[in-house]
Design a protein around this motif. Structure first.
Motif, PDB file in Angstrom:
ATOM      1  N   TYR A  59      11.902 -40.371 -23.899  1.00 31.03           N
ATOM      2  CA  TYR A  59      12.550 -41.671 -24.000  1.00 31.03           C
ATOM      3  C   TYR A  59      14.056 -41.439 -24.006  1.00 31.03           C
ATOM      4  N   ASP A  60      14.752 -41.917 -22.957  1.00 27.42           N
ATOM      5  CA  ASP A  60      16.174 -41.652 -22.763  1.00 27.42           C
ATOM      6  C   ASP A  60      16.963 -42.944 -22.889  1.00 27.42           C
ATOM      7  N   VAL A  61      18.130 -42.850 -23.515  1.00 30.61           N
ATOM      8  CA  VAL A  61      19.022 -43.999 -23.664  1.00 30.61           C
ATOM      9  C   VAL A  61      20.418 -43.590 -23.235  1.00 30.61           C
ATOM     10  N   GLY A  62      21.027 -44.386 -22.343  1.00 30.94           N
ATOM     11  CA  GLY A  62      22.384 -44.104 -21.894  1.00 30.94           C
ATOM     12  C   GLY A  62      23.384 -44.820 -22.767  1.00 30.94           C
ATOM     13  N   ILE A  63      24.111 -44.067 -23.584  1.00 30.39           N
ATOM     14  CA  ILE A  63      25.126 -44.661 -24.454  1.00 30.39           C
ATOM     15  C   ILE A  63      26.492 -44.263 -23.902  1.00 30.39           C
ATOM     16  N   THR A  64      26.749 -44.746 -22.680  1.00 27.03           N
ATOM     17  CA  THR A  64      27.904 -44.288 -21.937  1.00 27.03           C
ATOM     18  C   THR A  64      28.830 -45.443 -21.599  1.00 27.03           C
ATOM     19  N   ASN A  65      30.059 -45.115 -21.279  1.00 21.54           N
ATOM     20  CA  ASN A  65      31.038 -46.107 -20.875  1.00 21.54           C
ATOM     21  C   ASN A  65      31.664 -45.677 -19.554  1.00 21.54           C
ATOM     22  N   GLY A  66      30.794 -45.268 -18.611  1.00 24.79           N
ATOM     23  CA  GLY A  66      31.257 -44.739 -17.331  1.00 24.79           C
ATOM     24  C   GLY A  66      31.938 -45.793 -16.492  1.00 24.79           C
ATOM     25  N   SER A  67      32.799 -45.332 -15.570  1.00 19.03           N
ATOM     26  CA  SER A  67      33.518 -46.244 -14.693  1.00 19.03           C
ATOM     27  C   SER A  67      32.928 -46.264 -13.293  1.00 19.03           C
ATOM     28  N   ALA A  68      32.087 -45.267 -12.977  1.00 18.88           N
ATOM     29  CA  ALA A  68      31.496 -45.201 -11.642  1.00 18.88           C
ATOM     30  C   ALA A  68      29.997 -45.370 -11.737  1.00 18.88           C
ATOM     31  N   GLY A  69      29.305 -45.092 -10.652  1.00 26.91           N
ATOM     32  CA  GLY A  69      27.853 -45.241 -10.646  1.00 26.91           C
ATOM     33  C   GLY A  69      27.176 -44.048 -11.268  1.00 26.91           C
ATOM     34  N   SER A  70      25.905 -43.873 -10.930  1.00 27.36           N
ATOM     35  CA  SER A  70      25.104 -42.804 -11.495  1.00 27.36           C
ATOM     36  C   SER A  70      25.693 -41.442 -11.189  1.00 27.36           C
ATOM     37  N   LEU A  71      25.809 -40.605 -12.212  1.00 27.49           N
ATOM     38  CA  LEU A  71      26.288 -39.241 -12.008  1.00 27.49           C
ATOM     39  C   LEU A  71      25.174 -38.331 -11.528  1.00 27.49           C
ATOM     40  N   THR A  72      23.943 -38.746 -11.651  1.00 29.78           N
ATOM     41  CA  THR A  72      22.837 -37.846 -11.372  1.00 29.78           C
ATOM     42  C   THR A  72      21.924 -38.324 -10.261  1.00 29.78           C
ATOM     43  N   GLY A  73      22.062 -39.554  -9.831  1.00 30.80           N
ATOM     44  CA  GLY A  73      21.127 -40.083  -8.856  1.00 30.80           C
ATOM     45  C   GLY A  73      19.764 -40.345  -9.453  1.00 30.80           C
ATOM     46  N   SER A  74      19.666 -40.428 -10.777  1.00 30.87           N
ATOM     47  CA  SER A  74      18.374 -40.574 -11.440  1.00 30.87           C
ATOM     48  C   SER A  74      18.066 -42.017 -11.812  1.00 30.87           C
ATOM     49  N   GLY A  75      18.859 -42.942 -11.307  1.00 36.13           N
ATOM     50  CA  GLY A  75      18.571 -44.343 -11.589  1.00 36.13           C
ATOM     51  C   GLY A  75      19.488 -44.966 -12.612  1.00 36.13           C
ATOM     52  N   TRP A  76      20.364 -44.179 -13.221  1.00 38.81           N
ATOM     53  CA  TRP A  76      21.325 -44.738 -14.169  1.00 38.81           C
ATOM     54  C   TRP A  76      22.455 -45.359 -13.367  1.00 38.81           C
ATOM     55  N   GLY A  77      22.769 -46.620 -13.624  1.00 35.93           N
ATOM     56  CA  GLY A  77      23.791 -47.280 -12.813  1.00 35.93           C
ATOM     57  C   GLY A  77      23.219 -47.657 -11.469  1.00 35.93           C
ATOM     58  N   GLY A  78      23.982 -47.512 -10.412  1.00 33.12           N
ATOM     59  CA  GLY A  78      23.532 -47.840  -9.065  1.00 33.12           C
ATOM     60  C   GLY A  78      24.694 -47.788  -8.105  1.00 33.12           C
ATOM     61  N   SER A  79      24.428 -48.013  -6.815  1.00 33.94           N
ATOM     62  CA  SER A  79      25.487 -47.873  -5.821  1.00 33.94           C
ATOM     63  C   SER A  79      26.614 -48.883  -6.035  1.00 33.94           C
TER      64      SER A  79
END
Length: 463
Positions: A67-87
Motif C-alpha cells: 500500500y503506497d501513498v504519495g506525500i509529495t509536492n512535485g512540480s512535474a509529472g510522474s518521476l517513475t512512469g508508474s502512474g503517479w501524476g500523469g502526462s
C-alpha cells in the motif's frame, strides 16, 4: 442313501462353483511399489528428487500486498512512469487529477532444478511475477535460464550487475545497475572464490533513448538557436545491430564479495535521424549526417559482511561511469521535459536521461556522460527485526540544445524497517525519496528541480 445323496449334491455344487469361477475376471495384479518423493540434501534446504529421476527441484516464491501513498509536492509529472501524476497532471498532492496512492498485489514463483552430470552441474532456473496495481493486471517472465558447467543461456541478471539494494525500493530505483536481459555467457572459476565472466547481452535491455527536438530554428549567420516552439522527442534509436559485450571479475568469500565490471553498448540512430535530417533545426543549410557511436560503461563494487555487529549485517558500496550507456549507471535516471506551444509550457513528459542527443545545429550525435555512487547498510536488531538504508547519487552531462554539457542529477534515499513475527511472514514499511534536477535555470524544455516522497507498507508471505 441319504449320505450318498449329500455327497453327490456337494460334488455338484463344487463343479458348478468351478464353472462360475471360470467366467469371473482374474484377480488384479499386485500394485507397483510407490516411488515416494525423496529429500535432496545435495543443494541445500527445500530440494527434493523429481520421482523417477536424479534431478532435484526446489519450488519457492512469495505473495505480497503493498500500500503506497504519495506525500509529495512535485512540480512535474510522474518521476517513475508508474502512474503517479500523469502526462498533463502536475504530480502535486493538491492536484485533483494526480494519483496519490497505489494498491499493489504481487505473486512470485520460482522453480530451480539441478542435476549432477559427468560434465558438471546442469541447472535451470525460472522466476515469474504477476502484478495487480490499482486493478490493472500485468505479468512478466523475470528470469528463465539454463546453466551447464560454466555456461549460462537465457534470461538472467546482467553480469555487469553487483549491488542492487538492501531495502524495499518499490517505487524509486537507486542509482545502481539492476537489469534482467536475454544473454549468453561463460564463467570461469579459478578457485578460492575467484571467477571471471564474459557475456553477450541484448542491447535493447539497456537502451534509454536518443533525444532530439523538432520545431527548432537556427540562424547560421548569428549562431542563434530558437527553441521557442521546440518539442522534445526521445525515440531516436534504430534497430538493434550489435549486442552489448559485458565482462566481470569477482571474488566471493566469507568476508563478503567484490567485483569489477565493464560493458560496451552501441548507440544506433534511426533512419530518420541518419538520413533524413530529423532533429536538425530549420535554417541549417547543410546538416552533417548523424553517425551512430559505440558507448561503454565501467564499474566496481564491494559488499562486506559484519557479523561482529549482528548476524546478517552487511555494508555495500558501488560506483560506475558510462558514456552513451546510461542504464549501466542507473536503471531509472529521469529527466522532466516541458512541451511548449507558442512559447508557453503545456505539458510535462518524464523520460529516462538519453544515451545521446542530436545537436539541432549540426545534426551530430553527442553521447551522454553519466556516473553514479550507491551504498547500502542492513542491520538486524534481533533475528526478527531489521532496518536498511539505501542511498545513491546519479549525475550526467547531456549535450542539450542551447546548453552544452548540462548536468542532470538524481538523488535517491530509502529507509526500510522489517519485522518477521513467524518464519516466512514479513511485515514492513519504507519511506522513499527522489530529487531530479538540472543545473541551469534557463535550460529550455527541462524542469529545473522536482521532488517526490513515497511512503509504503508491505505484507509478504515467503514460501
Amino acid at each position: 442313501m441319504k449320505i450318498k445323496g449329500v455327497l453327490l449334491g456337494m460334488a455338484g455344487m463344487v463343479a458348478a462353483t468351478g464353472a462360475y469361477a471360470a467366467d469371473l475376471p482374474a484377480a488384479p495384479a499386485a500394485p507397483e511399489p510407490v516411488d515416494y518423493v525423496r529429500v535432496c540434501d545435495a543443494f541445500g534446504t527445500g530440494f527434493f528428487y523429481i520421482p523417477g529421476t536424479e534431478t532435484c527441484m526446489k519450488i519457492s516464491g512469495y505473495v505480497q500486498a503493498e500500500y503506497d501513498v504519495g506525500i509529495t509536492n512535485g512540480s512535474a509529472g510522474s518521476l517513475t512512469g508508474s502512474g503517479w501524476g500523469g502526462s498533463s497532471a502536475s504530480g502535486n498532492w493538491s492536484d485533483r487529477d494526480s494519483n496519490t496512492y497505489r494498491f499493489r498485489t504481487r505473486a512470485n514463483i520460482r522453480f530451480d532444478t539441478r542435476t549432477n552430470t559427468e560434465f558438471g552441474l546442469l541447472r535451470t532456473y525460472t522466476e515469474m511475477n504477476w502484478y495487480n496495481d490499482d486493478n490493472s493486471f500485468s505479468s512478466d517472465l523475470d528470469k528463465a535460464y539454463i546453466q551447464f558447467g560454466g555456461l549460462t543461456f537465457g534470461r538472467a541478471q546482467s553480469f555487469f550487475d553487483f549491488y542492487t539494494g538492501v531495502g524495499y525500493n518499490s517505487i524509486f530505483e537507486p542509482a545502481h545497475s539492476d537489469t534482467t536481459a536475454n544473454l549468453a555467457a561463460y564463467t570461469f572459476a579459478f578457485g578460492n572464490g575467484l571467477s571471471a565472466t564474459a557475456s553477450v547481452e541484448d542491447t535493447t535491455a539497456r537502451r534509454t533513448s536518443i533525444g532530439y527536438v523538432t520545431g527548432a530554428s537556427y540562424d547560421p549567420s548569428t549562431g542563434v538557436l530558437d527553441l521557442t516552439n521546440a518539442q522534445a522527442m526521445t525515440n531516436g534509436y534504430g534497430g538493434s545491430r550489435i549486442p552489448d559485450v559485458v565482462a566481470n571479475f569477482r571474488v566471493d568469500q566469507a568476508w563478503g564479495s567484490a567485483q569489477v565490471m565493464a560493458a560496451g553498448h552501441q548507440v544506433w540512430t534511426s533512419t530518420a535521424l541518419e538520413e533524413n535530417g530529423a532533429g536538425t533545426a530549420t535554417g541549417v543549410v547543410d546538416p552533417s549526417t548523424t553517425s551512430s557511436k559505440y558507448g561503454f560503461a565501467v564499474g566496481a563494487g564491494v559488499t562486506v559482511n559484519m557479523p561482529f555487529l549482528a548476524a546478517g549485517d552487511n555494508f555495500s558500496l558501488q560506483g560506475a561511469y558510462a558514456q552513451g550507456a546510461v542504464k549501466y549507471t542507473a536503471p531509472q535516471a529521469t529527466i522532466q521535459w516541458v512541451s511548449y506551444t507558442n512559447g508557453d509550457p503545456t505539458s510535462y513528459v518524464t523520460g529516462g536521461v538519453p544515451d545521446g542527443f542530436i545537436d539541432p545545429a549540426t545534426g551530430q550525435l553527442k553521447l551522454t556522460q553519466s556516473w553514479s555512487v550507491a551504498a547500502g547498510l542492513q542491520h538486524f536488531f534481533t533475528p526478527q527485526v531489521y532496518a536498511a538504508i539505501d542511498g545513491s547519487y546519479f549525475g550526467s552531462k547531456v549535450d542539450l540544445p542551447g546548453s552544452s554539457n548540462s548536468q542532470v542529477n538524481n538523488w535517491n534515499l530509502t529507509g526500510t524497517v522489517g519485522y518477521t513475527p513467524v518464519a516466512g511472514l514479513e511485515l514492513g514499511a519504507a519511506l522513499e525519496y527522489i530529487n531530479s534536477s538540472a543545473d541551469n535555470n534557463d535550460l529550455t524544455g527541462i524542469v529545473k528541480s522536482d521532488n517526490q516522497l513515497i511512503g509504503l507498507v508491505r505484507v509478504q508471505r515467503n514460501f
